[in-house]
Design a protein around this motif. Structure first.
Motif, PDB file in Angstrom:
ATOM      1  N   ASP A   1       0.827  -1.212   0.000  1.00  0.00           N
ATOM      2  CA  ASP A   1       0.000   0.000   0.000  1.00  0.00           C
ATOM      3  C   ASP A   1       0.858   1.258   0.000  1.00  0.00           C
ATOM      4  O   ASP A   1       0.601   2.193  -0.757  1.00  0.00           O
ATOM      5  N   VAL A   2       1.867   1.267   0.841  1.00  0.00           N
ATOM      6  CA  VAL A   2       2.757   2.436   0.892  1.00  0.00           C
ATOM      7  C   VAL A   2       3.436   2.638  -0.458  1.00  0.00           C
ATOM      8  O   VAL A   2       3.497   3.753  -0.977  1.00  0.00           O
ATOM      9  N   ILE A   3       3.914   1.560  -1.032  1.00  0.00           N
ATOM     10  CA  ILE A   3       4.618   1.660  -2.317  1.00  0.00           C
ATOM     11  C   ILE A   3       3.704   2.226  -3.387  1.00  0.00           C
ATOM     12  O   ILE A   3       4.063   3.158  -4.112  1.00  0.00           O
ATOM     13  N   ILE A   4       2.507   1.675  -3.478  1.00  0.00           N
ATOM     14  CA  ILE A   4       1.567   2.147  -4.494  1.00  0.00           C
ATOM     15  C   ILE A   4       1.248   3.618  -4.285  1.00  0.00           C
ATOM     16  O   ILE A   4       1.231   4.417  -5.229  1.00  0.00           O
ATOM     17  N   ARG A   5       1.018   3.973  -3.038  1.00  0.00           N
ATOM     18  CA  ARG A   5       0.625   5.342  -2.741  1.00  0.00           C
ATOM     19  C   ARG A   5       1.701   6.342  -3.153  1.00  0.00           C
ATOM     20  O   ARG A   5       1.414   7.486  -3.453  1.00  0.00           O
ATOM     21  N   HIS A   6       2.958   5.894  -3.167  1.00  0.00           N
ATOM     22  CA  HIS A   6       4.047   6.807  -3.505  1.00  0.00           C
ATOM     23  C   HIS A   6       4.648   6.545  -4.874  1.00  0.00           C
ATOM     24  O   HIS A   6       5.625   7.178  -5.242  1.00  0.00           O
ATOM     25  N   SER A   7       4.065   5.615  -5.618  1.00  0.00           N
ATOM     26  CA  SER A   7       4.703   5.238  -6.886  1.00  0.00           C
ATOM     27  C   SER A   7       4.635   6.362  -7.911  1.00  0.00           C
ATOM     28  O   SER A   7       5.583   6.582  -8.652  1.00  0.00           O
ATOM     29  N   GLY A   8       3.513   7.055  -7.961  1.00  0.00           N
ATOM     30  CA  GLY A   8       3.452   8.252  -8.788  1.00  0.00           C
ATOM     31  C   GLY A   8       3.857   9.400  -7.899  1.00  0.00           C
ATOM     32  O   GLY A   8       3.336   9.562  -6.805  1.00  0.00           O
ATOM     33  N   ALA A   9       4.820  10.163  -8.338  1.00  0.00           N
ATOM     34  CA  ALA A   9       5.306  11.245  -7.478  1.00  0.00           C
ATOM     35  C   ALA A   9       4.170  12.199  -7.126  1.00  0.00           C
ATOM     36  O   ALA A   9       3.314  12.485  -7.953  1.00  0.00           O
ATOM     37  N   ALA A  10       4.185  12.686  -5.911  1.00  0.00           N
ATOM     38  CA  ALA A  10       3.101  13.561  -5.453  1.00  0.00           C
ATOM     39  C   ALA A  10       3.185  14.925  -6.126  1.00  0.00           C
ATOM     40  O   ALA A  10       2.191  15.521  -6.487  1.00  0.00           O
ATOM     41  N   ALA A  11       4.389  15.394  -6.337  1.00  0.00           N
ATOM     42  CA  ALA A  11       4.561  16.691  -6.985  1.00  0.00           C
ATOM     43  C   ALA A  11       5.951  16.725  -7.590  1.00  0.00           C
ATOM     44  O   ALA A  11       6.862  16.074  -7.096  1.00  0.00           O
ATOM     45  N   ILE A  12       6.093  17.480  -8.626  1.00  0.00           N
ATOM     46  CA  ILE A  12       7.370  17.463  -9.341  1.00  0.00           C
ATOM     47  C   ILE A  12       8.529  17.890  -8.466  1.00  0.00           C
ATOM     48  O   ILE A  12       9.628  17.352  -8.547  1.00  0.00           O
ATOM     49  N   SER A  13       8.267  18.819  -7.569  1.00  0.00           N
ATOM     50  CA  SER A  13       9.353  19.343  -6.737  1.00  0.00           C
ATOM     51  C   SER A  13       9.675  18.412  -5.575  1.00  0.00           C
ATOM     52  O   SER A  13      10.635  18.601  -4.872  1.00  0.00           O
ATOM     53  N   ASP A  14       8.865  17.375  -5.436  1.00  0.00           N
ATOM     54  CA  ASP A  14       8.959  16.564  -4.230  1.00  0.00           C
ATOM     55  C   ASP A  14       8.868  15.097  -4.614  1.00  0.00           C
ATOM     56  O   ASP A  14       7.995  14.379  -4.167  1.00  0.00           O
ATOM     57  N   ILE A  15       9.796  14.654  -5.485  1.00  0.00           N
ATOM     58  CA  ILE A  15       9.796  13.257  -5.887  1.00  0.00           C
ATOM     59  C   ILE A  15      10.497  12.448  -4.819  1.00  0.00           C
ATOM     60  O   ILE A  15      11.662  12.631  -4.549  1.00  0.00           O
ATOM     61  N   GLY A  16       9.759  11.547  -4.217  1.00  0.00           N
ATOM     62  CA  GLY A  16      10.302  10.771  -3.109  1.00  0.00           C
ATOM     63  C   GLY A  16      11.099   9.574  -3.576  1.00  0.00           C
ATOM     64  O   GLY A  16      11.155   9.277  -4.764  1.00  0.00           O
ATOM     65  N   PRO A  17      11.706   8.872  -2.624  1.00  0.00           N
ATOM     66  CA  PRO A  17      12.556   7.736  -2.958  1.00  0.00           C
ATOM     67  C   PRO A  17      11.820   6.602  -3.650  1.00  0.00           C
ATOM     68  O   PRO A  17      12.401   5.919  -4.494  1.00  0.00           O
ATOM     69  N   ILE A  18      10.556   6.388  -3.317  1.00  0.00           N
ATOM     70  CA  ILE A  18       9.846   5.276  -3.953  1.00  0.00           C
ATOM     71  C   ILE A  18       9.557   5.593  -5.415  1.00  0.00           C
ATOM     72  O   ILE A  18       9.764   4.758  -6.297  1.00  0.00           O
ATOM     73  N   ALA A  19       9.118   6.815  -5.676  1.00  0.00           N
ATOM     74  CA  ALA A  19       8.878   7.218  -7.064  1.00  0.00           C
ATOM     75  C   ALA A  19      10.174   7.134  -7.864  1.00  0.00           C
ATOM     76  O   ALA A  19      10.186   6.685  -9.012  1.00  0.00           O
ATOM     77  N   THR A  20      11.255   7.544  -7.238  1.00  0.00           N
ATOM     78  CA  THR A  20      12.562   7.443  -7.894  1.00  0.00           C
ATOM     79  C   THR A  20      12.877   5.996  -8.253  1.00  0.00           C
ATOM     80  O   THR A  20      13.336   5.700  -9.353  1.00  0.00           O
ATOM     81  N   GLN A  21      12.592   5.099  -7.317  1.00  0.00           N
ATOM     82  CA  GLN A  21      12.877   3.689  -7.581  1.00  0.00           C
ATOM     83  C   GLN A  21      12.025   3.141  -8.713  1.00  0.00           C
ATOM     84  O   GLN A  21      12.449   2.257  -9.450  1.00  0.00           O
ATOM     85  N   PHE A  22      10.808   3.651  -8.845  1.00  0.00           N
ATOM     86  CA  PHE A  22       9.968   3.202  -9.947  1.00  0.00           C
ATOM     87  C   PHE A  22      10.566   3.640 -11.271  1.00  0.00           C
ATOM     88  O   PHE A  22      10.559   2.881 -12.242  1.00  0.00           O
ATOM     89  N   ASP A  23      11.096   4.851 -11.286  1.00  0.00           N
ATOM     90  CA  ASP A  23      11.777   5.308 -12.498  1.00  0.00           C
ATOM     91  C   ASP A  23      12.950   4.401 -12.832  1.00  0.00           C
ATOM     92  O   ASP A  23      13.129   3.983 -13.974  1.00  0.00           O
TER      93      ASP A  23
END
Lengths: 195, 195
Positions: B109-131
């Motif tokens: 659930d946490v991973i999915i919730r963060h998989s799409g970055a929340a905002a361009i200026s605030d790309i978190g580590p999980i979104a980065t890992q998806f990239d």
DNA sequence: CTATGAAAATGACCGTGGTCAATTTAGTCT
DNA sequence: AGACTAAATTGACCACGGTCATTTTCATAG
């Protein structure tokens, strides 16, 4: 007792459940899914807090009912329309559903969390709607026909996967609605019409 | 000040942040991600509750750091291995990542919730890992080569979408690990090798 | 060394989801 | 009608994430 096999549920309980659902839907329409508070629901419904949890396992279960019901409406409408004749039209058919699923981040989260059924004995309304959705996509695939090399059911699951992916990426701030539609279109083109 | 452009962060603060992360990881290893309580973390770290929230926006942000870091390790290992020579091997390469992502419902659930970055200026580590993940998949697609008719980047996004879908369906009680692997294999076969 | 201002840390406090022993109410039996 | 049982309801209470005005600590200037 007229039917010995029926477990006794008093109509009072059904009425209370209905009051809770009605109150919740009203508050959501006034504000948003995200802003809904259980305390506000019970106050509006005129019952005690404990009563809420006697009818719904938790707040999430209420959300699942309401969101699932709305998805059911949207999917039924989509299913009633003619089978899309190309991919552009397919995306067009999905717009109402996309609109609802992207209306609030919270809504999308609830949907994802319930999309895979939690347990076989406890398949909720959202998981049910995903099955319906996949079945509808499979029907579209069968009638076109796209991807005759694989089972229509599998085609449907793929459409569903890309549908989710397109929406999930949409919550990235730099991706607008337009980007969502065109991205979904290129996903589906690649999935349904490999060269 | 040695460097006028550096915002002053005292090493005390870095040490505190580290104490919090260490305490959290320890408690997670003892119990689970799901069972982690902020109050336990601050007690174990020997700081006050407010300090936690001075270092992490909320509990979710801490989870994102820890889960993102673990994903980074797993993806780096996966990337170091040889490019899989067929789809079966591709699924095999993904097993460590799958194992972690399915270890707890909460983690997924946490991973999915963060998989799409929340905002361009605030790309978190999980979104980065998806990239990273998508880039790795694209590399695999380029080297094989699968689906020469479409861009490798798009192939990678598709693999990612099916990867998520396979895991999500896995949380349905009647689907075992074995089912997950074979389902993912047939997804990837249909996606990468259309007839 | 002391003064000063900013960064860091504190902990009492709050909001909200969820629990449960006690109470009320509905349906049934005699 | 009165008694009895189980369903339904109640609301005080708890757990836990998160806030913020206040206090402490650090770095630097004079």
């Amino acid at each position: 007792m007229t039917n010995p096999m029926t477990k006794p549920i008093q109509k009072r309980a059904l009425a209370t459940r209905d009051k809770l659902l009605t109150a919740a839907k009203y508050l959501i329409s006034k504000e948003s899914f995200e802003a809904l508070r259980v305390e506000d629901v019970v106050r509006a419904a005129g019952v005690a807090k404990g009563t809420f949890f006697a009818h719904f396992k938790d707040k999430d279960a209420l959300m699942e009912q309401i969101i699932g019901a709305r998805m059911a409406d949207l999917i039924a409408e989509t299913a009633d329309a003619q089978t899309p004749k190309d991919i552009r039209e397919m995306v067009e058919r999905l717009l109402p559903l996309i609109h609802f699923m992207t209306s609030e981040r919270y809504v999308f989260d609830v949907i994802i969390r319930h999309s895979g059924a939690a347990a076989i004995s406890d398949i909720g309304p959202i998981a049910t709607q995903f099955d319906e959705q996949i079945a509808l996509f499979a029907r579209w695939a069968r009638e076109a026909p796209y991807r005759p090399d694989i089972a229509p059911e599998l085609v449907g699951e793929g459409i569903s996967a890309f549908f989710i992916q397109a929406i999930a990426l949409n919550f990235c701030a730099l991706n607008s609605r337009q980007a969502l539609e065109s991205r979904l279109e290129s996903y589906l083109d690649a999935w349904l019409c490999p060269k």
